[in-house]
Design a protein around this motif. Structure first.
Motif, PDB file in Angstrom:
ATOM      1  N   ALA A   1      34.776  40.306  32.535  1.00  0.00           N
ATOM      2  CA  ALA A   1      35.960  39.852  33.267  1.00  0.00           C
ATOM      3  C   ALA A   1      37.062  40.883  33.077  1.00  0.00           C
ATOM      4  CB  ALA A   1      36.431  38.504  32.740  1.00  0.00           C
ATOM      5  N   SER A   2      37.775  41.191  34.150  1.00  0.00           N
ATOM      6  CA  SER A   2      38.903  42.114  34.053  1.00  0.00           C
ATOM      7  C   SER A   2      40.192  41.351  34.313  1.00  0.00           C
ATOM      8  CB  SER A   2      38.749  43.273  35.032  1.00  0.00           C
ATOM      9  OG  SER A   2      38.740  42.806  36.351  1.00  0.00           O
TER      10      SER A   2
ATOM     11  N   CYS B   1      44.076  42.236  34.794  1.00  0.00           N
ATOM     12  CA  CYS B   1      44.992  43.348  34.991  1.00  0.00           C
ATOM     13  C   CYS B   1      46.401  42.832  35.261  1.00  0.00           C
ATOM     14  CB  CYS B   1      44.547  44.207  36.168  1.00  0.00           C
ATOM     15  SG  CYS B   1      42.920  44.938  35.933  1.00  0.00           S
TER      16      CYS B   1
ATOM     17  N   CYS C   1      44.821  47.066  32.229  1.00  0.00           N
ATOM     18  CA  CYS C   1      43.739  46.091  32.324  1.00  0.00           C
ATOM     19  C   CYS C   1      43.087  45.882  30.963  1.00  0.00           C
ATOM     20  CB  CYS C   1      42.675  46.552  33.315  1.00  0.00           C
ATOM     21  SG  CYS C   1      43.269  46.708  35.010  1.00  0.00           S
TER      22      CYS C   1
ATOM     23  N   TYR D   1      39.460  44.111  29.357  1.00  0.00           N
ATOM     24  CA  TYR D   1      38.120  43.716  29.772  1.00  0.00           C
ATOM     25  C   TYR D   1      37.454  42.907  28.664  1.00  0.00           C
ATOM     26  CZ  TYR D   1      39.062  47.300  33.221  1.00  0.00           C
ATOM     27  OH  TYR D   1      39.630  48.040  34.221  1.00  0.00           O
TER      28      TYR D   1
ATOM     29  N   ALA E   1      36.681  35.658  40.042  1.00  0.00           N
ATOM     30  CA  ALA E   1      36.659  36.529  41.224  1.00  0.00           C
ATOM     31  C   ALA E   1      36.717  38.015  40.851  1.00  0.00           C
ATOM     32  CB  ALA E   1      37.834  36.184  42.133  1.00  0.00           C
ATOM     33  N   ASN E   2      37.279  38.331  39.708  1.00  0.00           N
ATOM     34  CA  ASN E   2      37.481  39.732  39.333  1.00  0.00           C
ATOM     35  C   ASN E   2      36.438  40.254  38.340  1.00  0.00           C
ATOM     36  OD1 ASN E   2      38.288  38.136  37.245  1.00  0.00           O
ATOM     37  ND2 ASN E   2      40.129  39.273  36.781  1.00  0.00           N
TER      38      ASN E   2
END
Length: 124
Positions: free
Chosen positions: A61-62, A64, A77, A79, A100-101
């Motif tokens: 997952a990121s 940011c 960001c 992670y 979603a990311n």
């Protein structure tokens, strides 16, 4: 009559060319073929072919954020590893709770790291 001596650079070039032609026969690359089906609700991963017999996946997952300082924007960001798993050739795994990311990556020889996934994410 003696033959002229070969210059050192020519000897080196000859050795390099010889190694280039012989090396591929001795080194077996770790390769894999994976199939990923992404929809808005699910992601399905399947290991189609692998020289090691397994496909190692990592889903990341990121998160940011952007900060505005003066005339410049700075994006940073973080992670986080969500799921690490391995599939044997022919196996599938489906997820329905991914953000979603997310990013994902796969390696055949060993499990990938978060840094590897960030640097070499699979195309989405």
């Amino acid at each position: 009559m003696s033959q002229p001596k070969m210059p050192a650079a020519m000897k080196m070039l000859r050795c390099v060319l010889l190694i280039m032609f012989l090396l591929p026969g001795f080194v077996q690359a770790q390769q894999a073929v994976t199939n990923t089906v992404l929809s808005p609700e699910t992601a399905e991963f399947s290991c189609t072919q692998s020289s090691s017999g397994k496909c190692h996946y990592l889903i990341v997952a990121s998160v940011c954020s952007e900060e505005v300082g003066g005339a410049q924007k700075q994006k940073s960001c973080k992670y986080n590893s969500l799921y690490a798993f391995a599939l044997r050739v022919g196996e599938k795994k489906e997820f329905s709770d991914l953000p979603a990311n997310f990013l994902y990556c796969m390696k055949s020889a060993a499990p990938p790291t978060v840094d590897f996934c960030v640097k070499y994410p699979a195309k989405r």
